[in-house]
Write an enzyme that holds these catalytic residues in place. Structure first.
Site, PDB file in Angstrom:
ATOM      1  N   ASP A  93       5.508   3.778  36.270  1.00 42.74           N
ATOM      2  CA  ASP A  93       6.054   3.485  37.607  1.00 42.74           C
ATOM      3  C   ASP A  93       5.094   4.040  38.666  1.00 42.74           C
ATOM      4  OD1 ASP A  93       7.815   2.427  39.455  1.00 42.74           O
ATOM      5  OD2 ASP A  93       9.292   4.032  39.289  1.00 42.74           O
ATOM      6  N   LEU A 117      12.686   9.685  45.453  1.00 44.41           N
ATOM      7  CA  LEU A 117      11.419   9.556  44.743  1.00 44.41           C
ATOM      8  C   LEU A 117      10.891   8.139  44.965  1.00 44.41           C
ATOM      9  CD1 LEU A 117      12.319  11.368  41.407  1.00 44.41           C
ATOM     10  CD2 LEU A 117      10.515  12.059  42.987  1.00 44.41           C
TER      11      LEU A 117
HETATM   12 ZN    ZN Z   1       9.007   0.740  40.006  1.00 41.67          ZN
END
Ligand code: ZN
Length: 390
Positions: free
Chosen positions: A277, A311
């Site tokens: 990610d 986040l």
């Molecule tokens: Zn993502």
């Protein structure tokens, strides 16, 4: 291409490690590999290059099914040159296969970005595209612009799939939204992965989506309704269903290592996929960045929205995700390697070609040093130049 023998390697196979192993690479493929310690080497062509690995580990090239950027560049603007930079950066960290993830934006922008990035899929630099947003829950939108969220109407989905001309492999969506279950059905019919994520769905709603074909949980635990013992939510539904693969951002921050351990205990390495990610700042450092339409601050490697505390992606690389699995969560290396390669390859329908050190598969390999850091990378049998370590 001359053939290559890796000698005296610790081969990390899905069911364990073969010490004093060897692996033969010919024409970009693994053509033979030791299945047991000390198994005699095959007869070699005299032109074969031999590399002595002195017992270092060889793992299959990493497969990152969820990544937005890295090395100072991003997939989220749809810029092909930047996208190639991202791919090169992560390749230097052992990711030999990656799916580019976009973020929430105006529909016309996403459509445009998908069109631009599809060329890199056709060129074999990317394995596909993943649309994360805009079909997600306002209540669980994390670092996605809430003003641009929308329901996954079939006509809109079809429009985006058309823009990608077959390169969109996965769409994250919240199944509880209007049209959510129809969207799961439509994507399944189109052979596109419907990933459950950024969702406020109940346990029952998630079970329904899985029943209709949703095979992936997007960064499980993050941006979804948490587990409650009377409303077990999407996390429990995703982890308990055998056909589901659960992504985890394994940076030691997004999910506590003990919860990562719980995921492996509940679902096993063959159903947990390590992802990064990662966003633009991976490998670059602290500072101010942009993710989609939102401002992000990175401090001590933690990416958070400037406005709020959410986040906003990670600064992780796959080699680091693997190390964290072993060092922080106590997962055996062979299992961690399955979660970094074979499981995401299986999620993407690529496990017949990549994901393990097996004869017949593409020679995508990572040699790790004794600290489990990347020493060298081969993609399709070709040596990749490793950038200076960060
Ligand atoms: Zn993502």
């Amino acid at each position: 291409m001359p053939s290559l023998l890796l000698r005296n390697a610790s081969l990390v196979l899905p069911d364990g490690i073969v010490e004093r192993g060897w692996l033969l690479v010919e024409d970009g493929l693994i053509t033979a590999a030791a299945a047991a310690p000390g198994q005699p080497e095959p007869d070699l062509d005299p032109r074969t290059a031999v590399h002595e690995l002195a017992g270092r580990h060889v793992v299959p090239g990493f497969v990152d099914m969820h990544v937005h950027g890295g090395g100072g560049a991003t997939f989220t603007t749809g810029d092909a040159e930047q996208a190639a930079t991202v791919a090169r950066f992560h390749l230097g960290h052992g990711t030999t296969t990656m799916v580019a993830s976009t973020v929430t934006g105006e529909l016309s922008d996403i459509e445009h970005h998908v069109g631009e990035l599809s060329g890199l899929v056709q060129d074999g630099i990317l394995a596909g595209l993943h649309l994360e947003g805009p079909f997600i829950s306002k209540a669980r939108c994390g670092a996605h612009d809430p003003a641009l969220l929308r329901a996954p109407e079939p006509a809109v989905l079809r429009r985006l799939l058309r823009a990608g001309a077959g390169t969109v492999r996965m769409i994250t969506l919240a199944p509880e939204l209007e049209h959510g279950l129809d969207a799961v059905r439509l994507l399944t019919e189109e052979n596109v992965i419907a990933a459950v994520g950024h969702t406020d769905a109940t346990y029952a709603q998630t079970r329904e989506a899985i029943g209709l074909g949703a095979p992936v949980g997007t960064h499980v635990f993050n941006a979804m309704r948490p587990v409650h013992h009377r409303e077990p939510g999407p996390v429990t539904a995703l982890l308990e269903q055998d056909q589901v693969i659960a992504e985890v951002v394994n940076d030691g921050l997004h999910v506590h290592p003990s919860v990562v351990g719980l995921m492996f205990a509940a679902a096993g390495a063959h159903r947990v996929a390590l992802i990064t990610d990662a966003m633009v700042a991976a490998g670059v450092g602290d500072g101010e960045y942009v993710l989609g339409s939102l401002n992000v601050q990175v401090r001590d490697g933690e990416a958070r929205l400037a406005d709020g505390d959410s986040l906003a992606g990670s600064t992780l690389t796959m080699d680091n995700a693997l190390r964290n699995a072993v060092r922080l969560a106590g997962i055996p290396l062979a299992d961690a390697a399955v979660s970094a390669s074979l499981t995401p390859a299986r999620a993407l329908g690529l496990a017949d070609r990549i994901g393990s050190l097996e004869a017949g598969k593409q020679a995508d390999l990572v040699v790790l040093d004794e600290d489990l850091r990347v020493a060298s990378v081969l993609r399709k049998g070709e040596r990749v130049e490793i950038p200076s370590p960060f």
